[in-house]
Design a protein around this motif. Structure first.
Motif, PDB file in Angstrom:
ATOM      1  N   SER A  69      21.985   0.151   3.758  1.00  0.00           N
ATOM      2  CA  SER A  69      21.887   0.792   2.374  1.00  0.00           C
ATOM      3  C   SER A  69      20.986   0.046   1.447  1.00  0.00           C
ATOM      4  N   PRO A  70      21.073  -1.339   1.568  1.00  0.00           N
ATOM      5  CA  PRO A  70      20.244  -2.050   0.590  1.00  0.00           C
ATOM      6  C   PRO A  70      18.808  -2.233   0.962  1.00  0.00           C
ATOM      7  N   TRP A 112      26.832   3.211  -1.555  1.00  0.00           N
ATOM      8  CA  TRP A 112      25.859   2.977  -2.568  1.00  0.00           C
ATOM      9  C   TRP A 112      26.548   2.156  -3.472  1.00  0.00           C
ATOM     10  N   LEU A 125      22.145  -4.469  -8.630  1.00  0.00           N
ATOM     11  CA  LEU A 125      20.955  -3.745  -8.938  1.00  0.00           C
ATOM     12  C   LEU A 125      20.094  -4.809  -9.766  1.00  0.00           C
ATOM     13  N   PHE A 184      17.516   1.508  -0.153  1.00  0.00           N
ATOM     14  CA  PHE A 184      17.256   1.392  -1.576  1.00  0.00           C
ATOM     15  C   PHE A 184      16.117   0.759  -2.045  1.00  0.00           C
ATOM     16  N   TYR A 242      12.704   2.349  -3.798  1.00  0.00           N
ATOM     17  CA  TYR A 242      12.145   1.657  -4.863  1.00  0.00           C
ATOM     18  C   TYR A 242      10.703   1.142  -4.584  1.00  0.00           C
ATOM     19  N   LEU A 267      25.563  -0.900  -5.877  1.00  0.00           N
ATOM     20  CA  LEU A 267      24.218  -0.881  -6.913  1.00  0.00           C
ATOM     21  C   LEU A 267      24.539  -1.374  -8.329  1.00  0.00           C
TER      22      LEU A 267
END
Length: 228
Positions: free
Chosen positions: A195-196, A3, A10, A199, A203, A6
């Motif tokens: 991972s993206p 991560w 972000l 996330f 979200y 981020l």
């Protein structure tokens, strides 16, 4: 799985969610207005109008939204539209506006049935009492029936908003930089394939969960209002 991307990336997720919410707000507003107009049109005595509106509803409900978005962009998109800047992201209005229009048309097809059900849920006595007072049918619909129907459908409009927040991710196919496309961009730049997107999924979940809790609170409050 890492991560560490981020802190640097972000903004792609935050700005992407802002665009997602902007799209969703416009779609729900336009879709609701369109749904009300279609529902009223379907209740008219003009048979060709009812047939046309029924065909519209069936077309948008029985074809994939992804195909609708693609066709809509090919018909409405252009290269001379201005660019909208939101944070670090740039949106081509030649893509964004056709996308909003197409999803609004799709939403309107579903909202029409919701509005129709809301109108039918208003007690028949309301209409009869209005007629007995000498109020014309059109005025009865606009001033007596429709306001009560709108109150009935508000929870459904909230659910539609949550649905559109998720379905707007399909606009990535025409290059709209919403949350999903932001995650895809980060994945490409960081060479991280999982991972993206995880996330982005979290979200979406957090935002939709908060919206659903707010909607449940509002429905409970609205129910108390009816009880009074």
């Amino acid at each position: 799985m890492s991560w560490d991307f981020l802190p640097k990336y972000l903004a792609y997720f935050n700005d992407g969610m802002i665009i997602t919410l902007i799209i969703s707000v416009f779609v729900v507003l336009l879709g609701t207005v369109l749904g009300i107009l279609i529902a009223l049109g379907k209740m008219s005595k003009i048979a060709p109008l009812r047939w046309l509106l029924n065909a519209y509803i069936e077309i948008f409900r029985d074809t994939p939204m992804l195909i609708q978005i693609t066709i809509g962009y090919l018909l409405l998109g252009g290269s001379n539209w201005p660019i909208l800047h939101i944070g670090i992201l740039s949106e081509d209005l030649g893509r964004l506006i056709p996308g909003i229009i197409v999803i609004s048309l799709n939403s309107g097809a579903y909202m029409a049935e919701i509005v129709r059900a809301g109108i039918e849920a208003v007690p028949a006595g309301q209409r009869e009492a209005s007629y007995s007072l000498g109020i014309r049918p059109g005025q009865t619909m606009m001033n007596v029936i429709l306001p009560q129907a709108i109150r009935n459908i508000l929870p459904a409009v909230g659910n539609e908003f949550i649905t559109i927040v998720k379905d707007s991710s399909l606009l990535y196919t025409i290059g709209i930089m919403e949350l999903f496309n932001g995650a895809q961009t980060v994945s490409t730049m960081t060479y991280q394939t999982l991972s993206p997107f995880l996330f982005a999924a979290v979200y979406y979940f957090v935002v939709c969960f908060i919206l659903s809790r707010l909607l449940a609170f509002y429905e409970k409050k609205l129910g108390k209002g009816y009880a009074k």
